[in-house]
Design an enzyme around this catalytic site. Sequence first.
Site, PDB file in Angstrom:
ATOM      1  CG  ASP A  95      -0.546  -0.181   2.522  1.00  0.00           C
ATOM      2  OD1 ASP A  95       0.668  -0.403   2.711  1.00  0.00           O
ATOM      3  OD2 ASP A  95      -1.372  -0.095   3.458  1.00  0.00           O
ATOM      4  CG  ASP A 115      -4.358  -1.812   8.069  1.00  0.00           C
ATOM      5  OD1 ASP A 115      -4.255  -2.562   7.083  1.00  0.00           O
ATOM      6  OD2 ASP A 115      -3.493  -1.748   8.955  1.00  0.00           O
TER       7      ASP A 115
HETATM    8  C1  GLA Z   1      -0.060  -2.678   8.444  1.00  0.00           C
HETATM    9  C2  GLA Z   1      -0.259  -1.270   7.898  1.00  0.00           C
HETATM   10  C3  GLA Z   1      -0.812  -1.305   6.477  1.00  0.00           C
HETATM   11  C4  GLA Z   1      -0.014  -2.229   5.582  1.00  0.00           C
HETATM   12  C5  GLA Z   1       0.219  -3.575   6.252  1.00  0.00           C
HETATM   13  C6  GLA Z   1       1.147  -4.461   5.474  1.00  0.00           C
HETATM   14  O1  GLA Z   1      -1.269  -3.328   8.633  1.00  0.00           O
HETATM   15  O2  GLA Z   1      -1.124  -0.539   8.725  1.00  0.00           O
HETATM   16  O3  GLA Z   1      -0.867   0.000   5.952  1.00  0.00           O
HETATM   17  O4  GLA Z   1       1.181  -1.633   5.179  1.00  0.00           O
HETATM   18  O5  GLA Z   1       0.753  -3.439   7.565  1.00  0.00           O
HETATM   19  O6  GLA Z   1       0.565  -4.818   4.266  1.00  0.00           O
END
Ligand code: GLA
Length: 387
Positions: free
Chosen positions: A36, A172
């Site tokens: 992301d 997320d």
């Molecule tokens: C965490 C971060 C997300 C993403 C994931 C890995 O959950 O909050 O933004 O980078 O790790 O994919």
Amino acid sequence: MDIEFVRSRFIKHFDGKTGNIYASPGRINLIGEHTDYNGGFVFPGAVDKGVMAEMRANGTEDTVMAYAIDLKDRVDFKLSDPAGPKTSWARYIYGIALEMKKLGVPVKGFNIAFAGDVPLGAGMSSSAAMESCFACGLNDLFGENKVSQWDMVLAGQATEHNYCGVNCGIMDQFASVFGKAGCLMRLDCRSREFEYFPFKPDGYRLVLLDSVVKHQLAGSPYNDRRNSCENVVKHIQAKHPEAKFETLRDCTWEQLDEVRAEVGEEDYKRAKFVLGEKDRVLAVCDALNEGDYEKVGEMMYKTHEGLSKDYEVSCEELDFLNEIAKENGVTGSRIMGGGFGGCTINLVRNDLYNKFVADAKKRFNEKYGHEPKVYDVVIGDGSRKIC
Ligand code: GLA
């Protein structure tokens, strides 16, 4: 989660009045990890577990009275206090309130009590569930719901960056706000375009095995990975001033190889994982369209290997759970979320499910003295007002 329970605590801990109740979910991610913040693709879905909060304006200019029901912890603070509260859960409330203010919502003092059933530290993003739940509540209580869903996603992300020390991407908060029951979502994190993918794998199911090893993203390990990726982009940009490179999404395998010696092996391996992961998400989309779940699974194992060996965000317990999955003929298995503990996500054929789960519990217990927790994935709805 139980509305009456949250309501009874809200009444008991404040002035006996009731407010409005809001809920937001945690998330799973089928594939597309650490892509992301690199402008790549992710494939998350909201789950049926989340955070529920009762909130009400309390008539003060900027005093927030907050109660964390599960922790039985009360913290009061002022929005005008530049330092904000020290307690980590209260910083999510403080942070999101200030971010919503930046978006033009005239947030005043309020009371809030909240509870959650997203397992903490499992990599299912309990923090995004909090941020989007509180954003949804503040938007409704003070902002006439004028702030868009995307702006709430970004306010949640900014809360992590500015008040909680995690330079996370948008997956997320996006999943928590936009989730839809029965659907995964493929999001292009660069253009922010996304589509819903109804997910009903015939003959298969998704199950999470939680190692119960605590994952801690705050501080360096997560941010370090992000810095490595940005460093590689910087070097590639310097070699190709004619083009614009914003994230690893814009870089090719050849360009990565060109800077290998100068960025060093650690950063090179991290960027290599990200480029591979970008391609895997697209391959999974094609495979899903063709109903080829064995292909989906193959990609999940590749992701695990990359997260473990190249990105180095796995741990012994998660590698062990992945190994058990392989030995049980599970179609796909990998670490889910940021890593450093938490869950594996497993795509398993219905007929293998019982044997796999029983074997994982037994062998994990023999080795680590406790069983992994088992969560069957139910894909639920995103942030909403309950009443
Ligand atoms: C965490 C971060 C997300 C993403 C994931 C890995 O959950 O909050 O933004 O980078 O790790 O994919």
